[in-house]
Design an enzyme around this catalytic site. Structure first.
Site, PDB file in Angstrom:
ATOM      1  CB  ILE A  40      -1.517  -7.959  -0.813  1.00  0.00           C
ATOM      2  CG1 ILE A  40      -1.018  -9.072  -1.718  1.00  0.00           C
ATOM      3  CG2 ILE A  40      -0.575  -7.061  -0.246  1.00  0.00           C
ATOM      4  CD1 ILE A  40      -0.371  -8.187  -2.913  1.00  0.00           C
ATOM      5  CG  ASN A  97      -4.187   3.979   8.228  1.00  0.00           C
ATOM      6  OD1 ASN A  97      -4.273   4.208   9.371  1.00  0.00           O
ATOM      7  ND2 ASN A  97      -3.944   2.562   8.015  1.00  0.00           N
ATOM      8  CD  GLU A 105       2.055   1.472   3.607  1.00  0.00           C
ATOM      9  OE1 GLU A 105       1.500   0.268   2.921  1.00  0.00           O
ATOM     10  OE2 GLU A 105       2.956   1.146   4.431  1.00  0.00           O
ATOM     11  CG  HIS A 110      -7.265   1.916   1.653  1.00  0.00           C
ATOM     12  ND1 HIS A 110      -6.654   2.928   0.850  1.00  0.00           N
ATOM     13  CD2 HIS A 110      -6.578   1.421   2.705  1.00  0.00           C
ATOM     14  CE1 HIS A 110      -5.525   3.077   1.491  1.00  0.00           C
ATOM     15  NE2 HIS A 110      -5.386   2.155   2.509  1.00  0.00           N
ATOM     16  CG  HIS A 112      -7.217  -1.355   6.541  1.00  0.00           C
ATOM     17  ND1 HIS A 112      -6.377  -2.116   6.104  1.00  0.00           N
ATOM     18  CD2 HIS A 112      -7.115  -0.197   6.276  1.00  0.00           C
ATOM     19  CE1 HIS A 112      -5.532  -1.376   5.802  1.00  0.00           C
ATOM     20  NE2 HIS A 112      -5.763  -0.056   5.673  1.00  0.00           N
TER      21      HIS A 112
HETATM   22  P1  AMP Z   1      -2.887   1.773   4.337  1.00  0.00           P
HETATM   23  O1  AMP Z   1      -1.686   1.890   5.010  1.00  0.00           O
HETATM   24  O2  AMP Z   1      -4.190   2.213   5.258  1.00  0.00           O
HETATM   25  O3  AMP Z   1      -2.762   2.880   3.327  1.00  0.00           O
HETATM   26  O4  AMP Z   1      -3.173   0.307   3.866  1.00  0.00           O
HETATM   27  C1  AMP Z   1      -2.890   0.094   2.556  1.00  0.00           C
HETATM   28  C2  AMP Z   1      -3.077  -1.678   2.444  1.00  0.00           C
HETATM   29  O5  AMP Z   1      -3.290  -1.918   1.249  1.00  0.00           O
HETATM   30  C3  AMP Z   1      -1.964  -2.382   3.298  1.00  0.00           C
HETATM   31  O6  AMP Z   1      -2.683  -3.086   4.203  1.00  0.00           O
HETATM   32  C4  AMP Z   1      -1.448  -3.279   2.243  1.00  0.00           C
HETATM   33  O7  AMP Z   1      -1.285  -4.761   2.594  1.00  0.00           O
HETATM   34  C5  AMP Z   1      -2.571  -3.429   1.000  1.00  0.00           C
HETATM   35  N1  AMP Z   1      -2.231  -3.344  -0.290  1.00  0.00           N
HETATM   36  C6  AMP Z   1      -1.390  -3.030  -1.119  1.00  0.00           C
HETATM   37  N2  AMP Z   1      -1.229  -3.322  -2.165  1.00  0.00           N
HETATM   38  C7  AMP Z   1      -2.542  -4.245  -2.460  1.00  0.00           C
HETATM   39  C8  AMP Z   1      -2.854  -5.108  -3.294  1.00  0.00           C
HETATM   40  N3  AMP Z   1      -2.345  -5.170  -4.588  1.00  0.00           N
HETATM   41  N4  AMP Z   1      -4.004  -6.068  -3.003  1.00  0.00           N
HETATM   42  C9  AMP Z   1      -4.305  -5.957  -1.673  1.00  0.00           C
HETATM   43  N5  AMP Z   1      -3.987  -5.212  -0.704  1.00  0.00           N
HETATM   44  C10 AMP Z   1      -2.959  -4.541  -1.033  1.00  0.00           C
END
Ligand code: AMP
Length: 125
Positions: A40, A97, A105, A110, A112
């Site tokens: 996002i 991460n 977060e 997930h 990337h």
């Molecule tokens: P991390 O810091 O590795 O946990 O990455 C979490 C990622 O999730 C971040 O890059 C956010 O931009 C992404 N993110 C959070 N909510 C959404 C969503 N609803 N759809 C797509 N990506 C998201």
């Protein structure tokens, strides 16, 4: 707020809601093992997240508790998404991460996928 990368899994996280169809996503790929969608808040021209269909908090949880089938299916999905996006010849980066120091977060594993431009050094210094 960084999350705890160990079990238990809390299914109120945003990616669990996407998997259940309660929140939308810009889907790139889906199979029995994985769902891929655009981040996002993209940090590169291509920034895709790949998540396992199973309920795993993090890479730590998945690598310890995922079945052979789930792990193989997920790894193959990550590779397929990158190939489908034509990222292989130019090169791309895969990143996960895990926990506090990495700034995880969302409490559902997930990975990337970054591509579409030179990606710079592996870590900011
Ligand atoms: P991390 O810091 O590795 O946990 O990455 C979490 C990622 O999730 C971040 O890059 C956010 O931009 C992404 N993110 C959070 N909510 C959404 C969503 N609803 N759809 C797509 N990506 C998201």
């Amino acid at each position: 707020m960084p999350i705890d990368p160990t079990r238990p899994y809390d299914d109120s996280n945003v990616f669990a809601k996407i998997l259940r169809g309660e929140l939308p996503c810009k889907k790139v790929y889906e199979d029995d093992w994985a769902l891929a969608f655009h981040d996002i808040n993209p940090l590169a021209p291509v920034h895709i997240l790949v998540i396992p269909k199973g309920s795993y908090v993090s890479w730590d949880d998945f690598s310890a508790n995922g079945s052979e089938e789930e792990i193989a299916g997920f790894v193959r999905a990550v590779g397929k998404v990158a190939r489908d996006q034509q990222l292989v010849v130019q090169g791309y980066r895969v990143l996960a991460n895990i926990g506090k120091r990495a700034g995880q977060e969302v409490a559902h594993l997930h990975v990337h996928i970054f591509g579409g431009q030179p990606l710079g050094p592996m870590l900011a210094r």
